[in-house]
Structure formats: C-alpha cells, structure tokens
Scaffold this active site. Structure first.
Site, PDB file in Angstrom:
ATOM      1  N   CYS A 101      -8.871  15.849   2.105  1.00  0.00           N
ATOM      2  CA  CYS A 101      -7.873  14.814   1.706  1.00  0.00           C
ATOM      3  C   CYS A 101      -8.118  14.847   0.185  1.00  0.00           C
ATOM      4  CB  CYS A 101      -8.171  13.466   2.485  1.00  0.00           C
ATOM      5  SG  CYS A 101      -6.796  12.152   1.957  1.00  0.00           S
TER       6      CYS A 101
ATOM      7  N   THR B 270      -1.419  17.045  -2.252  1.00  0.00           N
ATOM      8  CA  THR B 270      -2.039  16.385  -0.762  1.00  0.00           C
ATOM      9  C   THR B 270      -1.901  17.317   0.113  1.00  0.00           C
ATOM     10  OG1 THR B 270      -0.782  14.907   0.998  1.00  0.00           O
ATOM     11  CG2 THR B 270       0.779  15.695  -0.920  1.00  0.00           C
TER      12      THR B 270
END
Length: 236
Positions: free
Chosen positions: A197, A83
């Site tokens: 992202c 992430t």
C-alpha cells in the site's frame, strides 16, 4: 523529458511521496535545477473509498479511466496509478487511453525477481491482500506472496485507512506491523516484505527488517524515471 502522468489522491499522503521521489530522482540523475516533468490529477479519495467499501469497482474504474483520459489530453506520455489497491481496475484504465501504463505489481515483481526473495509477506489494504488481482499478477512472475492472518489483516487495513491515509504515523502501529512481519518470518518462512500500500512506507522501511523490503511507491517512481529516460534515449 517525457511527461509522467499521475493518477493520485488515493490517498494524497502517498501521492505527495510520489511527487517528492520523482523530483529527487531527476535531481540525482540530471543534477542542477532539473526536476520532474509531471502532470498530476489528484482525485477526491472519499468517494473512491466509499466505492471500495461498497464493492462498486466498476464505478471506481469509470472514475479512474476518466482521470487517465484527462491526463492523456493534457499531454502525459505515460501513466502511473499512485495506489496499489486501485490496480484492481487497471484494465479499465489501460483501455481508456493509448498511453503506456506502468503496472505497479509488475514493477514490484521484477524488483523481487532481482533478489533471492520468492515468498514475501504482502502488507496492504484488505482488498489487495485478500483478492486475487494483485497476488495473481505477482504469481505470474514466480512470486508467491504470503498474507497475514485474518485478524492481522484487519489491523493492517485499519491502520492504513484510519491513520496513514489521514497523516497519522503512530509508534504503536509500527510495532504492530513489525510483530506481524516477525510472526510471518518465524511461522511461515516469509523471506521479504512488500509494502503493498503506497502509504505503508510512511510507517516502516528497510531499516526495520533483516529481510528485503520492497517499497512499491519508491519502486514505481524509479520505474517511471527509467521509462522516460529510455524514451528520451530512443528519441535522441
């Protein structure tokens, strides 16, 4: 092959892409029935997302540091945090173990440095776009990451959390992302796009843009395979 430790689940939609890319990469490099040697700790994203929303990054760092220690005890040889946003607490994770940590922003910056792009547009969660922890890391490599306008950032962020993290890939949202990038290229001279992202690669890709696209998920997975290949070479 050295074992790759994955801190995942944030969201599991992109962690599944990591797993696929790592295995496809090993198959492409080694052939036959070879696959990736991976340990995955997939966290429940809901409590982490609440910590993000509340600004309780210290608690989130504790949770992810514990995940890193679990992977170290299980035999991981290196760590990937699957992430971009949670790299805000990368220092807590790094301090928790003796394992090499492949920092996603560093991997991305090196990829950008291999191209003419120096002012890419960063598409990411609001935390990653608006806070300095990620852009400053890129800047250390000479990369000036641009960010969308405030109302655009709201929409980019919303699409990530309300759609992509929930497995929804909507054509209208893709058009919105394309419009954001087009405006940044036209009005601000953006010369690339960072899919900052790990879920964004589910929505758009290099095929959608004329400028270079830096898919952080794909870059991170490839860097992990390069790392374990180097470890293997040294050991031999």
């Amino acid at each position: 092959m050295a074992t790759i430790g994955l801190i995942g689940g944030m969201s599991w939609e992109s962690t599944a892409v990591y797993y696929r890319l790592l295995n496809e990469g090993v198959r492409a490099r080694a052939g036959g029935l070879h696959s990736a040697d991976v340990l995955l700790h997939s966290l429940d994203f809901a409590p982490i997302a609440e910590m993000q929303a509340e600004g309780d990054w210290a608690a989130a760092g504790v949770a992810l540091a514990d995940s890193a220690r679990r992977l170290e005890r299980a035999g991981a040889a290196c760590l990937l945090l699957c992430t971009n946003t949670m790299h805000k607490v990368a220092d807590q994770i790094i301090a928790a173990t003796k394992l090499p940590f492949l920092h996603l922003a560093d991997v991305t910056a090196r990829a950008i440095r291999g191209t003419p792009s120096r002012r890419p547009l960063l598409l990411a969660t609001r935390f990653t776009m608006e806070q300095a922890f990620y852009r400053d890391r890129l800047k250390a490599f000479g990369v000036e990451a641009l960010v969308p306008q405030p109302e655009e950032r709201d929409e980019v962020h919303r699409i990530i959390y309300e759609e992509l993290c929930r497995g929804r890939v909507e054509a209208a949202s893709k058009e919105r992302y394309l419009a954001v990038v087009e405006r940044a290229i036209r009005d601000e001279g953006a010369d690339g796009v960072i899919l900052g992202c790990t879920e964004i690669g589910l929505l758009v890709s290099q095929a959608d843009f004329a400028v270079p696209v830096f898919d952080t998920t794909a870059l991170h997975a490839a860097a992990a395979l390069d790392y374990v290949a180097e470890v293997k070479s040294v050991a031999a």
